[in-house]
Motif scaffolding. Structure first.
Motif, PDB file in Angstrom:
ATOM      1  N   ALA A  32       0.833  -1.205   0.000  1.00  0.00           N
ATOM      2  CA  ALA A  32       0.000   0.000   0.000  1.00  0.00           C
ATOM      3  C   ALA A  32       0.867   1.255   0.000  1.00  0.00           C
ATOM      4  N   THR A  33       1.964   1.218   0.737  1.00  0.00           N
ATOM      5  CA  THR A  33       2.872   2.360   0.795  1.00  0.00           C
ATOM      6  C   THR A  33       3.515   2.607  -0.567  1.00  0.00           C
ATOM      7  N   ILE A  34       3.960   1.539  -1.219  1.00  0.00           N
ATOM      8  CA  ILE A  34       4.557   1.664  -2.547  1.00  0.00           C
ATOM      9  C   ILE A  34       3.547   2.260  -3.531  1.00  0.00           C
ATOM     10  N   ILE A  35       2.299   1.813  -3.447  1.00  0.00           N
ATOM     11  CA  ILE A  35       1.262   2.260  -4.374  1.00  0.00           C
ATOM     12  C   ILE A  35       0.857   3.706  -4.122  1.00  0.00           C
ATOM     13  N   ARG A  36       0.659   4.053  -2.854  1.00  0.00           N
ATOM     14  CA  ARG A  36       0.069   5.349  -2.522  1.00  0.00           C
ATOM     15  C   ARG A  36       1.083   6.479  -2.452  1.00  0.00           C
ATOM     16  N   GLN A  37       2.354   6.135  -2.184  1.00  0.00           N
ATOM     17  CA  GLN A  37       3.314   7.234  -1.960  1.00  0.00           C
ATOM     18  C   GLN A  37       3.593   8.080  -3.192  1.00  0.00           C
ATOM     19  N   PRO A  38       3.825   7.604  -4.351  1.00  0.00           N
ATOM     20  CA  PRO A  38       4.250   6.249  -4.705  1.00  0.00           C
ATOM     21  C   PRO A  38       5.776   6.137  -4.668  1.00  0.00           C
ATOM     22  N   MET A  39       6.262   4.904  -4.625  1.00  0.00           N
ATOM     23  CA  MET A  39       7.705   4.700  -4.639  1.00  0.00           C
ATOM     24  C   MET A  39       8.049   3.441  -5.447  1.00  0.00           C
ATOM     25  N   VAL A  40       7.492   3.364  -6.637  1.00  0.00           N
ATOM     26  CA  VAL A  40       7.758   2.226  -7.518  1.00  0.00           C
ATOM     27  C   VAL A  40       9.193   2.310  -8.020  1.00  0.00           C
ATOM     28  N   PRO A  41       9.987   1.263  -7.851  1.00  0.00           N
ATOM     29  CA  PRO A  41      11.388   1.311  -8.264  1.00  0.00           C
ATOM     30  C   PRO A  41      11.538   1.291  -9.777  1.00  0.00           C
ATOM     31  N   PRO A  42      12.613   1.869 -10.291  1.00  0.00           N
ATOM     32  CA  PRO A  42      12.850   1.849 -11.737  1.00  0.00           C
ATOM     33  C   PRO A  42      12.874   0.419 -12.270  1.00  0.00           C
ATOM     34  N   GLY A  43      12.319   0.243 -13.454  1.00  0.00           N
ATOM     35  CA  GLY A  43      12.333  -1.067 -14.090  1.00  0.00           C
ATOM     36  C   GLY A  43      11.100  -1.911 -13.834  1.00  0.00           C
ATOM     37  N   PHE A  44      10.197  -1.420 -12.987  1.00  0.00           N
ATOM     38  CA  PHE A  44       8.979  -2.179 -12.688  1.00  0.00           C
ATOM     39  C   PHE A  44       7.760  -1.295 -12.879  1.00  0.00           C
ATOM     40  N   ALA A  45       6.708  -1.904 -13.381  1.00  0.00           N
ATOM     41  CA  ALA A  45       5.460  -1.179 -13.578  1.00  0.00           C
ATOM     42  C   ALA A  45       4.683  -1.128 -12.267  1.00  0.00           C
ATOM     43  N   PRO A  46       3.971  -0.039 -12.009  1.00  0.00           N
ATOM     44  CA  PRO A  46       3.151   0.034 -10.791  1.00  0.00           C
ATOM     45  C   PRO A  46       2.166  -1.127 -10.663  1.00  0.00           C
ATOM     46  N   ILE A  89      -3.766   3.883   5.287  1.00  0.00           N
ATOM     47  CA  ILE A  89      -3.169   3.826   3.950  1.00  0.00           C
ATOM     48  C   ILE A  89      -3.537   2.527   3.235  1.00  0.00           C
ATOM     49  N   VAL A  90      -3.716   1.436   3.990  1.00  0.00           N
ATOM     50  CA  VAL A  90      -4.133   0.160   3.390  1.00  0.00           C
ATOM     51  C   VAL A  90      -5.589   0.249   2.939  1.00  0.00           C
ATOM     52  N   THR A  91      -6.430   0.830   3.789  1.00  0.00           N
ATOM     53  CA  THR A  91      -7.837   1.011   3.423  1.00  0.00           C
ATOM     54  C   THR A  91      -7.965   1.894   2.181  1.00  0.00           C
ATOM     55  N   GLU A  92      -7.158   2.956   2.107  1.00  0.00           N
ATOM     56  CA  GLU A  92      -7.195   3.850   0.944  1.00  0.00           C
ATOM     57  C   GLU A  92      -6.753   3.118  -0.320  1.00  0.00           C
ATOM     58  N   VAL A 144       2.559  -4.201 -11.081  1.00  0.00           N
ATOM     59  CA  VAL A 144       3.134  -5.360 -10.373  1.00  0.00           C
ATOM     60  C   VAL A 144       2.738  -5.323  -8.910  1.00  0.00           C
ATOM     61  N   PHE A 145       2.852  -4.162  -8.300  1.00  0.00           N
ATOM     62  CA  PHE A 145       2.555  -4.017  -6.879  1.00  0.00           C
ATOM     63  C   PHE A 145       1.049  -3.970  -6.633  1.00  0.00           C
ATOM     64  N   LYS A 146       0.305  -3.355  -7.543  1.00  0.00           N
ATOM     65  CA  LYS A 146      -1.146  -3.281  -7.392  1.00  0.00           C
ATOM     66  C   LYS A 146      -1.769  -4.671  -7.474  1.00  0.00           C
ATOM     67  N   ASP A 147      -1.315  -5.467  -8.439  1.00  0.00           N
ATOM     68  CA  ASP A 147      -1.860  -6.821  -8.578  1.00  0.00           C
ATOM     69  C   ASP A 147      -1.554  -7.662  -7.339  1.00  0.00           C
ATOM     70  N   ALA A 148      -0.321  -7.577  -6.864  1.00  0.00           N
ATOM     71  CA  ALA A 148       0.070  -8.340  -5.675  1.00  0.00           C
ATOM     72  C   ALA A 148      -0.768  -7.908  -4.474  1.00  0.00           C
ATOM     73  N   PHE A 149      -0.991  -6.612  -4.340  1.00  0.00           N
ATOM     74  CA  PHE A 149      -1.751  -6.079  -3.216  1.00  0.00           C
ATOM     75  C   PHE A 149      -3.196  -6.584  -3.229  1.00  0.00           C
ATOM     76  N   VAL A 150      -3.848  -6.497  -4.367  1.00  0.00           N
ATOM     77  CA  VAL A 150      -5.253  -6.909  -4.464  1.00  0.00           C
ATOM     78  C   VAL A 150      -5.400  -8.395  -4.192  1.00  0.00           C
ATOM     79  N   LYS A 151      -4.507  -9.203  -4.744  1.00  0.00           N
ATOM     80  CA  LYS A 151      -4.593 -10.654  -4.549  1.00  0.00           C
ATOM     81  C   LYS A 151      -4.265 -11.037  -3.104  1.00  0.00           C
ATOM     82  N   LEU A 152      -3.341 -10.326  -2.490  1.00  0.00           N
ATOM     83  CA  LEU A 152      -2.998 -10.620  -1.101  1.00  0.00           C
ATOM     84  C   LEU A 152      -4.150 -10.258  -0.171  1.00  0.00           C
TER      85      LEU A 152
END
Length: 425
Positions: A255-269, A327-330, A271-279
Motif C-alpha cells: 500500500a505504501t509503494i502504491i500510494r506514496q508512490p515509490m515504484v522502483p525503476p524497471g517495474f510497472a506500478p 493507507i491500506v484502506t485507501e 506489479v505491486f497493485k496486482d500483488a496487493f489486491v490478490k494478497l
C-alpha cells in the motif's frame, strides 16, 4: 456497538498497564507499537479530550518515557537480530509521530535517532549489498552479530525482515531525505518485485507469493530457491509455511509503494497493485473462518511449536493492526471485510474468560487462542485449500513461558481494527 467497543478499549488498556513490562527486545518493540497505534485509533474515534481515555493516554506517556531507555543500551548487542531492529525502528517512528503531535520535538528527535540506529544495524548485520545472490539479488537476512561470527553469511532472508527494512528505511527517507535510505527503499521494493515477476524453481509448495484460483494469494514466511535462498532454520522451516503477521506487513508495504508512490525503476506500478489486491483477497478468503468468520493462524508447527510459539502467536495482531491502517484502506478502496473484523474483535473479548493453558494466571488477559471451537473447521478448510499444514493443530505450545503483554497487545490490535471501522462510518 460504539459504547460497548469503547468499554472494551478502556478495559483492555487497563489490563495492559499491568503486563507491558518484560525483557524481550522484539516483543517489547512490537507491543509498544501496538499500544501507540491503539491509543491513536481511540483518540481519532472518541477525541483526544475525552476524559475516559485519560488512563490509556497516561499509560502511553509511561511507555514512551520508559522504552527509549530500554531500547538504547541494547542496540549493537550480540544477541539482537536484524528483524528485532525492524520492529524496534518502526515502533520508534510511531513514538516520534506521537511526540511530534504534542509538540515535544526533543523527545521525538530522540526516538527518530533510535530508529536510524536500528536501520543502520539492519544494514550492517543483515543486508546483502553484493550482486551475488540467486535467483534474486540483495535482500536482508535475519541474523545477529553472534550468529554472523559463528556461521557467516547474511542469515535467513525471510519476509518479516525484508518488509520491516523497507518500511523503516522509507520512514527515515521521508523524515530526513538521506539518499542512502532512498536507495535501500528501492532495492527492497525491487527485491519483492523480482520475486513476484521472475520465473524460478521454487523449493516450497509454490512461488514466494503463491496464488490460488480466485485469484487469492498469501506470501510464504520466506522465499525458498537455489542457490542462495535455502536456509531452513532460525526458525525451523516447513513446506508451505505462511504466517499471518507477514500478510499484514506486506499489505502495508505494498500500500505504501502504491500510494506514496515509490515504484522502483524497471517495474510497472501494476506489479505491486496486482500483488496487493490478490494478497488482500487471500487474507479475507483463506485466513478468516471457523465460528463467525474469526481470524485464525494457519496451522503450521513452525508457528505453533514450543520453540517459537511465543514469537508467532502475535501474528494475528500484527495483521489486524497493519491491514486496518488508513493507507491500506485507501489503497484497497474499502476496509478489510468488516464482518470478519467485528467477529474477531468479539471473539478476542470473549477469550478473556476462557484460558485452557493451566499455567495461565492472569484471567483478564486476552487468550492466545481466540476461537477454539471454530479452529478444527478452519484448519481443515485451510489445509484443503493450501495443500499444507496440520489440521489437528490449534493450541499454542507456550507452556509456562507466557508473556502476557504479547497476548494483551495482540487483542488490542483486534480492538484497533474494530475502532478504525467505526471511525470510517
Amino acid at each position: 456497538m460504539s459504547i460497548d467497543l469503547k468499554t472494551m478499549a478502556i478495559a483492555g488498556a487497563k489490563t495492559f498497564a499491568d503486563v507491558w513490562q518484560f525483557d524481550d527486545y522484539w516483543k517489547r518493540s512490537n507491543t509498544f507499537h501496538s499500544f501507540l497505534r491503539f491509543v491513536d485509533a481511540a483518540e481519532r474515534r472518541w477525541g483526544k479530550g475525552d476524559p475516559a481515555l485519560q488512563p490509556m493516554q497516561d499509560l502511553r506517556t509511561t511507555l514512551t518515557d520508559a522504552n527509549a531507555a530500554y531500547f538504547r543500551p541494547k542496540i549493537g548487542n550480540d544477541y539482537v537480530w536484524a528483524d528485532d531492529y525492524g520492529w524496534c525502528g518502526l515502533a520508534c517512528m510511531a513514538a516520534y509521530d506521537y511526540l511530534l503531535s504534542i509538540g515535544n520535538r526533543q523527545r521525538a528527535d530522540e526516538y527518530a535517532g533510535l530508529a536510524g540506529d536500528c536501520c543502520d544495524q539492519m544494514l550492517k548485520i543483515g543486508f546483502d549489498a553484493t550482486d551475488t545472490a540467486t535467483p534474486v539479488q540483495h535482500g536482508c537476512g535475519n541474523t545477529s552479530p553472534d550468529r554472523k561470527r559463528r556461521d557467516g553469511g547474511h542469515g535467513t532472508r525471510n519476509t518479516v525482515t525484508n518488509v520491516n527494512l523497507l518500511l523503516l528505511a522509507n520512514r527515515l527517507y521521508l523524515l530526513n531525505g538521506f539518499p542512502n535510505y532512498q536507495d535501500i527503499v528501492y532495492k527492497q521494493a525491487s527485491w519483492f518485485a523480482e520475486w513476484f515477476t521472475q520465473s524460478y524453481a521454487s523449493l516450497d509448495n509454490g512461488p514466494y507469493l503463491r496464488t490460488l484460483s480466485g485469484p487469492v494469494s498469501l506470501v510464504h514466511e520466506r522465499p525458498m530457491a537455489k542457490k542462495t535462498y535455502v536456509e531452513d532454520d532460525y526458525p525451523g522451516w516447513e513446506r508451505g509455511w505462511t504466517w499471518s503477521g507477514d500478510q499484514g506487513l506486506l499489505l502495508m508495504a505494498l500500500a505504501t509503494i502504491i500510494r506514496q508512490p515509490m515504484v522502483p525503476p524497471g517495474f510497472a506500478p501494476q506489479v505491486f497493485k496486482d500483488a496487493f489486491v490478490k494478497l488482500a483477497a487471500g487474507v479475507e478468503t483463506l485466513l478468516f473462518g471457523g465460528t463467525g468468520q474469526v481470524l485464525h493462524e494457519p496451522p503450521f508447527n513452525s508457528s505453533f511449536g514450543e520453540q517459537y510459539a511465543g514469537d508467532y502467536v502475535g501474528g494475528r495482531g500484527v495483521l489486524l493492526r497493519y491491514a486496518s491502517e488508513p493507507i491500506v484502506t485507501e489503497a484497497l478502496g474499502r476496509p478489510l471485510r468488516p464482518a470478519c473484523i467485528v467477529a474477531t474483535m468479539q471473539a478476542v473479548w470473549d477469550s478473556r474468560s476462557r484460558h485452557e493453558n493451566p499455567a495461565w494466571n492472569k484471567p483478564d488477559v486476552f487468550d492466545s487462542s481466540w476461537d477454539t471451537q471454530g479452529a478444527p473447521a478452519f484448519n481443515q478448510r485451510f489445509v484443503q485449500a493450501w495443500g499444507n499444514g496440520e489440521p489437528g493443530l490449534s493450541q499454542w505450545q507456550l507452556g509456562s513461558n507466557i508473556l502476557y503483554g504479547v497476548m494483551q497487545a495482540n487483542g488490542l490490535d483486534a480492538l484497533t481494527a474494530a475502532i478504525r471501522l467505526e471511525t470510517l462510518v
